[in-house]
Design a protein around this motif. Structure first.
Motif, mmCIF file in Angstrom:
data_model
loop_
_atom_site.group_PDB
_atom_site.id
_atom_site.type_symbol
_atom_site.label_atom_id
_atom_site.label_comp_id
_atom_site.label_asym_id
_atom_site.label_seq_id
_atom_site.Cartn_x
_atom_site.Cartn_y
_atom_site.Cartn_z
ATOM 1 N N GLY A 281 17.092 -7.267 32.815
ATOM 2 C CA GLY A 281 18.205 -6.555 32.194
ATOM 3 C C GLY A 281 19.474 -7.367 32.087
ATOM 4 O O GLY A 281 20.401 -6.985 31.370
ATOM 5 N N ALA A 284 20.041 -8.615 28.460
ATOM 6 C CA ALA A 284 20.460 -7.494 27.603
ATOM 7 C C ALA A 284 21.913 -7.127 27.903
ATOM 8 O O ALA A 284 22.716 -6.909 26.996
ATOM 9 C CB ALA A 284 19.545 -6.289 27.832
ATOM 10 N N ALA A 285 22.257 -7.093 29.184
ATOM 11 C CA ALA A 285 23.625 -6.740 29.577
ATOM 12 C C ALA A 285 24.619 -7.788 29.079
ATOM 13 O O ALA A 285 25.723 -7.451 28.647
ATOM 14 C CB ALA A 285 23.719 -6.588 31.101
ATOM 15 N N THR A 288 25.157 -7.411 25.286
ATOM 16 C CA THR A 288 25.901 -6.194 24.952
ATOM 17 C C THR A 288 27.288 -6.148 25.606
ATOM 18 O O THR A 288 28.038 -5.201 25.382
ATOM 19 C CB THR A 288 25.089 -4.933 25.325
ATOM 20 N N ALA A 293 28.015 -5.776 19.535
ATOM 21 C CA ALA A 293 26.663 -6.326 19.677
ATOM 22 C C ALA A 293 25.611 -5.394 19.074
ATOM 23 O O ALA A 293 24.508 -5.838 18.724
ATOM 24 C CB ALA A 293 26.348 -6.591 21.147
ATOM 25 N N SER A 294 25.956 -4.105 18.926
ATOM 26 C CA SER A 294 24.970 -3.147 18.400
ATOM 27 C C SER A 294 24.510 -3.516 16.986
ATOM 28 O O SER A 294 23.431 -3.108 16.563
ATOM 29 C CB SER A 294 25.532 -1.729 18.415
ATOM 30 N N TYR A 297 21.682 -6.163 18.152
ATOM 31 C CA TYR A 297 20.790 -5.935 19.296
ATOM 32 C C TYR A 297 20.555 -4.441 19.477
ATOM 33 O O TYR A 297 21.516 -3.680 19.585
ATOM 34 C CB TYR A 297 21.401 -6.522 20.567
ATOM 35 N N GLY A 298 19.293 -4.001 19.493
ATOM 36 C CA GLY A 298 19.010 -2.581 19.635
ATOM 37 C C GLY A 298 18.062 -2.237 20.769
ATOM 38 O O GLY A 298 18.196 -1.187 21.401
ATOM 39 N N THR A 299 17.100 -3.131 21.045
ATOM 40 C CA THR A 299 16.011 -2.807 21.967
ATOM 41 C C THR A 299 15.805 -3.916 22.998
ATOM 42 O O THR A 299 15.747 -5.088 22.651
ATOM 43 C CB THR A 299 14.683 -2.656 21.195
ATOM 44 N N GLY A 300 15.663 -3.493 24.260
ATOM 45 C CA GLY A 300 15.303 -4.440 25.309
ATOM 46 C C GLY A 300 14.215 -3.861 26.192
ATOM 47 O O GLY A 300 14.173 -2.647 26.418
ATOM 48 N N PHE A 301 13.329 -4.711 26.664
ATOM 49 C CA PHE A 301 12.252 -4.273 27.557
ATOM 50 C C PHE A 301 12.480 -4.903 28.919
ATOM 51 O O PHE A 301 12.545 -6.131 29.024
ATOM 52 C CB PHE A 301 10.900 -4.726 27.013
ATOM 53 N N VAL A 302 12.644 -4.060 29.934
ATOM 54 C CA VAL A 302 12.704 -4.582 31.293
ATOM 55 C C VAL A 302 11.329 -4.372 31.899
ATOM 56 O O VAL A 302 10.966 -3.268 32.304
ATOM 57 C CB VAL A 302 13.801 -3.879 32.124
ATOM 58 N N THR A 303 10.530 -5.433 31.882
ATOM 59 C CA THR A 303 9.142 -5.327 32.359
ATOM 60 C C THR A 303 9.025 -6.147 33.625
ATOM 61 O O THR A 303 8.583 -7.286 33.611
ATOM 62 C CB THR A 303 8.171 -5.823 31.273
ATOM 63 N N GLN A 312 4.050 -1.175 28.620
ATOM 64 C CA GLN A 312 5.247 -0.959 27.822
ATOM 65 C C GLN A 312 5.336 -1.956 26.685
ATOM 66 O O GLN A 312 5.762 -1.618 25.589
ATOM 67 C CB GLN A 312 6.462 -1.096 28.750
#
Lengths: 412, 412
Positions: A281, A284-285, A288, A293-294, A297-303, A312
């Motif tokens: 994350g 992504a943080a 943003t 930034a929107s 950037y729209g989608t992030g995966f914290v896997t 996921q």
């Protein structure tokens, strides 16, 4: 013109407050063309304040104090400074009226203590304070000038912008201009070696390198008769620097890498997504953090777990079992899948060991960064090798930003 | 014992760097029982450094310098301090080996400049640096002691914690012990009022409240002849404090809220997932800052855009259109869906405005936090109302942690 800054306040010596005032004033004074000589901090102690004031004036023409202008007994800066400059304090009726109005506005009664704040140097300059209760003042004598500003940063900056800055202009004969160049991918000593042709024997503009978190910056500054001359000299020097180390430069305007990445993505009309394991994350943080930034950037995966990578993100469990969860193929597959699932133009991914522990022959600080575009996908190896988990995670995040930067600049 | 702190670095006088080192050292020195007398800042200028060093030693027994230990020509602190203390610098082969290993680890070649960093005071104490290239050193002479620390805060704090702090203990005649109690849900002035019975007239242990990022802490410190006596006095005082404000305390051992949350989740065998809009990964990053977080946290959703909330998380697009993307129902739905999609026991989610802009009659700093467990789901309203985007995002993240804490403690 030599200026020193003297902060007064025991809370600074207790480490409860960081002296951001000194940084704010220094930056603004340097930008105007003053030479900032020293910062000093003393507690709320009259004797030590007096001594330090004498030391400061011994090596500077102007001393700016911050703090100690409040209504309480231990606030003594104005009194000590006036005494030192041989000035009497007299009651300023306008300050009394301002104070009364200030307290009325908040539905409070003015305390008798506050009257102390209305006593100003008889032959000095008073800067009335619309942002709080403590006015600032300036006293000139025998070619020296003392300026007393309040300690709370909001009031101090308000007074700087509304009076003190303009007041100081009369002391300047030369104008200063500077720019900060940001680089990635080169250490400070190598950078300095590459820049020796422009550093050696150079008096104006001056060129100085310094290390910032995980990268290096170059400061180019010039002081000339007019601002235009100084700006031209700086810009010419930046061209020479660009010819020497251009491949490492990502900003000649002191932008942060995340800001540059968001700006270029916007310019190119590209969108970005991310899939993060060890940074979980932080990338992504970081992206943003940048306002606006929107748009990119729209989608992030914290896997963080293997299950998350499979369920996921849709990474093949067999691949993870075959190559290991920290592997170049899994990093690349994470990026490819992040791009597929989110529909973004570009995706970046990371899998690695932040520490303190690592596995499979890897060390803490080892990671793979994967990337994917419509045309290609790939990975880079990363070794931050720091002793601490949080430093590795910071290093990983910066390297993900660097990967995206190189990718969108067509350099990967 | 009187200590002063002397920071060396033109970047500080340019205001490009804030002197956080002085605050860190002051806080830690005060906690040990030293008296911090002055802070000084000088540029990379040998003559002014020499003069300021003399001024500092004139009013202190110990002077700690920060900065100017790098490999470049303008790094001169160690040289000037050694000269002032009458010490010769000699080559320390261990530092050469450390430097070589350091550069090898990063696949870089050591620059010739770096050899300068291996010259240490002949009769001084060297503190080897595992966090960077510049070792620290201490020189004692005629009842005075000079300590040189590197400028980058990471390296400086690492060396403080790994050698310098223990080294300084011999200068103290009394032993200091302290603990920091962390609270949530009470403001500083209310906390102080509740604690008046143990603050008033108390000389040892001292009890002081202070505000930390979004919460309040209580420092209990005692200075006695032995460490045991001091520790006992502190622990007895903590019992009295617990009787007064126990319901607000979440740690008596200076743990951070994220550490406490991960510990309790582990103890209860619960797993957690998250879905973040305005914090966009900051909550996931905070939880995974804690080593071993993988036992309780596997999956996070960064759903910054509406599409991501619908496609990735499965929130009903009609709900978003009906109630707005920042709404209590969407926050709750995000949590419910994060729990469903990840299979975790608990989920937390956020949607809101970090700023600078807001919409739909909301202000920057307004957000909804959703939560879901096997038994229930719900939301809380949040208003951080800060002037800055990054402060609001920090505030949101802390409130998400608080929500999870209250939830797993059965207090929500």
């Amino acid at each position: 013109m030599r200026v020193s800054i003297l902060a007064v306040g025991t809370e600074l010596l207790f480490g409860q407050t960081v002296n951001t005032n000194a940084a704010f004033l220094s930056k603004n004074l340097q930008l105007m063309g003053f030479n900032v000589m020293h910062h000093y901090v003393v507690g709320d102690n009259p004797q030590r304040l007096k001594e330090t004031l004498a030391e400061a004036f011994d090596k500077a023409d102007i001393v700016i104090t911050t703090g100690g202008l409040g209504p309480t007994q231990d606030d003594l800066t104005k009194e000590i400074v006036s005494e030192y400059m041989g000035e009497k304090l007299v009651c300023d009726e306008k300050v009394i009226d301002d104070l009364k109005a200030f307290f009325e506005k908040f539905g409070r009664k003015m305390s008798q203590n506050n009257i102390k704040q209305a006593y100003m140097p008889e032959n000095g300059t008073t800067f009335y304070n619309d942002a709080g209760t403590a006015p600032a003042c300036a006293i000139e004598k025998d070619g020296k000038c003392a300026i007393c500003l309040p300690g709370p940063p909001r009031e101090m900056t308000w007074l700087w912008n509304n009076g003190v800055k303009s007041y100081l202009e009369k002391f300047l004969d030369k104008k200063m201009f500077y720019k900060v160049i940001r680089t990635i991918g080169i250490g400070e000593s190598d950078l300095e070696t590459e820049l020796l042709p422009v550093i050696d024997g150079q008096t104006d503009p001056t060129v100085a390198t310094y290390a910032k978190e995980g990268e290096c910056a170059i400061r180019v500054a010039s002081q000339r008769d007019t601002l235009e001359e100084a700006e031209n000299a700086v810009n010419q020097m930046i061209q020479r620097i660009d010819a020497l180390v251009g491949q490492y430069i990502y900003s000649t305007d002191d932008e942060e890498l995340k800001e540059v990445v968001v700006r270029i993505l916007k310019e190119k009309g590209l969108t970005l997504s991310s899939a993060e394991s060890c940074t979980a994350g932080k990338f992504a943080a970081a992206i943003t953090d940048v306002p606006g930034a929107s748009a990119v950037y729209g989608t992030g995966f914290v896997t963080y777990s293997i299950d998350a990578k499979v369920n996921q993100l849709g990474v093949d469990r067999n691949l993870i079992e075959r190559d290991g969860v920290v592997s170049s193929t899994v990093a690349e597959a994470m990026a490819v899948q992040a791009r597929n699932k989110s529909g973004s133009d570009i995706a970046v991914a990371i899998t690695g060991y932040a520490g303190p522990d690592a596995d499979d022959g890897y060390k803490a600080g080892d990671a793979y960064i994967g990337y994917a575009t419509s045309e290609k996908s790939g990975y880079i190896e990363v070794h931050t090798g720091a002793a601490r988990r949080d430093w590795n995670r910071e290093g990983f995040t910066l390297r993900m930003l660097r990967t995206v930067y190189l990718l969108i600049e067509g350099r990967l």
